[in-house]
Design a protein around this motif. Sequence first.
Motif, PDB file in Angstrom:
ATOM      1  N   ALA A  73    -136.312 -50.054   1.250  1.00 54.61           N
ATOM      2  CA  ALA A  73    -135.752 -49.074   2.183  1.00 54.61           C
ATOM      3  C   ALA A  73    -136.786 -48.663   3.230  1.00 54.61           C
ATOM      4  N   GLY A  74    -138.014 -48.460   2.806  1.00 53.56           N
ATOM      5  CA  GLY A  74    -139.061 -48.022   3.719  1.00 53.56           C
ATOM      6  C   GLY A  74    -139.457 -49.058   4.754  1.00 53.56           C
ATOM      7  N   LEU A  75    -139.255 -50.320   4.433  1.00 56.16           N
ATOM      8  CA  LEU A  75    -139.597 -51.376   5.390  1.00 56.16           C
ATOM      9  C   LEU A  75    -138.582 -51.494   6.524  1.00 56.16           C
ATOM     10  N   ILE A  76    -137.360 -51.042   6.305  1.00 54.58           N
ATOM     11  CA  ILE A  76    -136.294 -51.250   7.282  1.00 54.58           C
ATOM     12  C   ILE A  76    -135.715 -49.956   7.847  1.00 54.58           C
ATOM     13  N   LEU A  77    -135.313 -49.053   6.968  1.00 58.82           N
ATOM     14  CA  LEU A  77    -134.524 -47.900   7.401  1.00 58.82           C
ATOM     15  C   LEU A  77    -135.200 -46.961   8.405  1.00 58.82           C
ATOM     16  N   PRO A  78    -136.466 -46.594   8.238  1.00 57.98           N
ATOM     17  CA  PRO A  78    -137.048 -45.668   9.217  1.00 57.98           C
ATOM     18  C   PRO A  78    -136.983 -46.179  10.655  1.00 57.98           C
ATOM     19  N   ALA A  79    -137.258 -47.458  10.850  1.00 61.36           N
ATOM     20  CA  ALA A  79    -137.224 -48.007  12.209  1.00 61.36           C
ATOM     21  C   ALA A  79    -135.794 -48.251  12.664  1.00 61.36           C
ATOM     22  N   ALA A  80    -134.949 -48.749  11.773  1.00 67.02           N
ATOM     23  CA  ALA A  80    -133.569 -49.052  12.154  1.00 67.02           C
ATOM     24  C   ALA A  80    -132.801 -47.787  12.522  1.00 67.02           C
ATOM     25  N   LEU A  81    -133.078 -46.691  11.828  1.00 63.84           N
ATOM     26  CA  LEU A  81    -132.396 -45.432  12.103  1.00 63.84           C
ATOM     27  C   LEU A  81    -133.163 -44.551  13.090  1.00 63.84           C
ATOM     28  N   ASP A  82    -134.350 -44.995  13.484  1.00 63.37           N
ATOM     29  CA  ASP A  82    -135.228 -44.252  14.393  1.00 63.37           C
ATOM     30  C   ASP A  82    -135.513 -42.847  13.865  1.00 63.37           C
ATOM     31  N   ILE A  83    -135.730 -42.773  12.560  1.00 63.97           N
ATOM     32  CA  ILE A  83    -136.105 -41.521  11.908  1.00 63.97           C
ATOM     33  C   ILE A  83    -137.465 -41.760  11.259  1.00 63.97           C
ATOM     34  N   ALA A  84    -138.491 -41.228  11.841  1.00 67.23           N
ATOM     35  CA  ALA A  84    -139.870 -41.378  11.355  1.00 67.23           C
ATOM     36  C   ALA A  84    -140.258 -42.843  11.179  1.00 67.23           C
ATOM     37  N   PRO A  85    -140.157 -43.646  12.240  1.00 71.42           N
ATOM     38  CA  PRO A  85    -140.503 -45.063  12.113  1.00 71.42           C
ATOM     39  C   PRO A  85    -141.956 -45.319  11.727  1.00 71.42           C
ATOM     40  N   VAL A  86    -142.812 -44.312  11.803  1.00 67.08           N
ATOM     41  CA  VAL A  86    -144.197 -44.476  11.386  1.00 67.08           C
ATOM     42  C   VAL A  86    -144.278 -44.760   9.884  1.00 67.08           C
ATOM     43  N   LEU A  87    -143.192 -44.513   9.164  1.00 65.60           N
ATOM     44  CA  LEU A  87    -143.181 -44.780   7.726  1.00 65.60           C
ATOM     45  C   LEU A  87    -143.104 -46.274   7.396  1.00 65.60           C
ATOM     46  N   VAL A  88    -142.726 -47.108   8.358  1.00 64.46           N
ATOM     47  CA  VAL A  88    -142.635 -48.549   8.101  1.00 64.46           C
ATOM     48  C   VAL A  88    -143.990 -49.134   7.713  1.00 64.46           C
ATOM     49  N   PRO A  89    -145.065 -48.911   8.476  1.00 63.07           N
ATOM     50  CA  PRO A  89    -146.342 -49.477   8.036  1.00 63.07           C
ATOM     51  C   PRO A  89    -146.856 -48.834   6.751  1.00 63.07           C
ATOM     52  N   VAL A  90    -146.511 -47.583   6.515  1.00 69.47           N
ATOM     53  CA  VAL A  90    -146.900 -46.931   5.266  1.00 69.47           C
ATOM     54  C   VAL A  90    -146.195 -47.625   4.099  1.00 69.47           C
ATOM     55  N   ALA A  91    -144.920 -47.933   4.263  1.00 67.86           N
ATOM     56  CA  ALA A  91    -144.175 -48.661   3.229  1.00 67.86           C
ATOM     57  C   ALA A  91    -144.756 -50.069   3.048  1.00 67.86           C
ATOM     58  N   ALA A  92    -145.180 -50.685   4.131  1.00 68.45           N
ATOM     59  CA  ALA A  92    -145.772 -52.019   4.037  1.00 68.45           C
ATOM     60  C   ALA A  92    -147.082 -51.980   3.260  1.00 68.45           C
ATOM     61  N   VAL A  93    -147.871 -50.937   3.443  1.00 68.47           N
ATOM     62  CA  VAL A  93    -149.110 -50.787   2.665  1.00 68.47           C
ATOM     63  C   VAL A  93    -148.755 -50.599   1.190  1.00 68.47           C
ATOM     64  N   GLY A  94    -147.742 -49.783   0.924  1.00 70.38           N
ATOM     65  CA  GLY A  94    -147.297 -49.602  -0.461  1.00 70.38           C
ATOM     66  C   GLY A  94    -146.815 -50.907  -1.071  1.00 70.38           C
ATOM     67  N   ALA A  95    -146.077 -51.691  -0.302  1.00 71.44           N
ATOM     68  CA  ALA A  95    -145.601 -52.988  -0.784  1.00 71.44           C
ATOM     69  C   ALA A  95    -146.778 -53.924  -1.046  1.00 71.44           C
ATOM     70  N   ALA A  96    -147.778 -53.872  -0.180  1.00 71.89           N
ATOM     71  CA  ALA A  96    -148.970 -54.701  -0.378  1.00 71.89           C
ATOM     72  C   ALA A  96    -149.698 -54.307  -1.666  1.00 71.89           C
ATOM     73  N   LEU A  97    -149.802 -53.016  -1.918  1.00 71.78           N
ATOM     74  CA  LEU A  97    -150.442 -52.558  -3.154  1.00 71.78           C
ATOM     75  C   LEU A  97    -149.631 -52.982  -4.378  1.00 71.78           C
ATOM     76  N   LEU A  98    -148.327 -52.906  -4.278  1.00 68.54           N
ATOM     77  CA  LEU A  98    -147.451 -53.349  -5.363  1.00 68.54           C
ATOM     78  C   LEU A  98    -147.656 -54.831  -5.650  1.00 68.54           C
ATOM     79  N   MET A  99    -147.720 -55.635  -4.603  1.00 63.79           N
ATOM     80  CA  MET A  99    -147.903 -57.077  -4.784  1.00 63.79           C
ATOM     81  C   MET A  99    -149.320 -57.413  -5.242  1.00 63.79           C
ATOM     82  N   ALA A 100    -150.297 -56.619  -4.847  1.00 64.75           N
ATOM     83  CA  ALA A 100    -151.659 -56.827  -5.346  1.00 64.75           C
ATOM     84  C   ALA A 100    -151.692 -56.592  -6.858  1.00 64.75           C
ATOM     85  N   GLY A 101    -151.014 -55.555  -7.303  1.00 62.77           N
ATOM     86  CA  GLY A 101    -150.920 -55.299  -8.744  1.00 62.77           C
ATOM     87  C   GLY A 101    -150.210 -56.426  -9.474  1.00 62.77           C
ATOM     88  N   ALA A 102    -149.146 -56.937  -8.867  1.00 61.94           N
ATOM     89  CA  ALA A 102    -148.422 -58.061  -9.471  1.00 61.94           C
ATOM     90  C   ALA A 102    -149.313 -59.297  -9.558  1.00 61.94           C
TER      91      ALA A 102
END
Length: 126
Positions: A60-89
């Motif tokens: 949701a964080g990778l798409i919705l903030p930018a698509a809905l134009d509601i706090a799109p700055v959250l997209v890179p934050v979600a991407a960092v979170g996804a990167a940390l998740l995949m690093a753990g995996a």
Amino acid sequence: MNLALWIVAGLLAVVFLVSSCSKLFMSKEKLASQPGAGWTQFFSAGAIKALGVVEVLAAAGLILPAALDIAPVLVPVAAVGAALLMAGAAITRFRLRDKLIAVDLLYLALAVFVAWGRFGPESFTG
């Protein structure tokens, strides 16, 4: 570049959504019987469900903030979170000597690409 970032973010969102469905809706035992799911033996059923929720939030964080134009700055934050998740995996698969680590590293690289692109050259804030 913007189009590439949207495509990669969309791909990652789909991957996280599909992956989260198995974690959220399958029992630990059934999930453990799937190919490449040897990692489940080290996690409780609750922890697996929590990972599923985190993956839904990442999608949701990778798409919705930018698509809905509601706090799109959250997209890179979600991407960092996804990167940390995949690093753990990837670390978990490395410890298990699992060959699917290459897939986790690919998703990690894609998440880092989205984070770099959205924090830097194709930022939504500038």
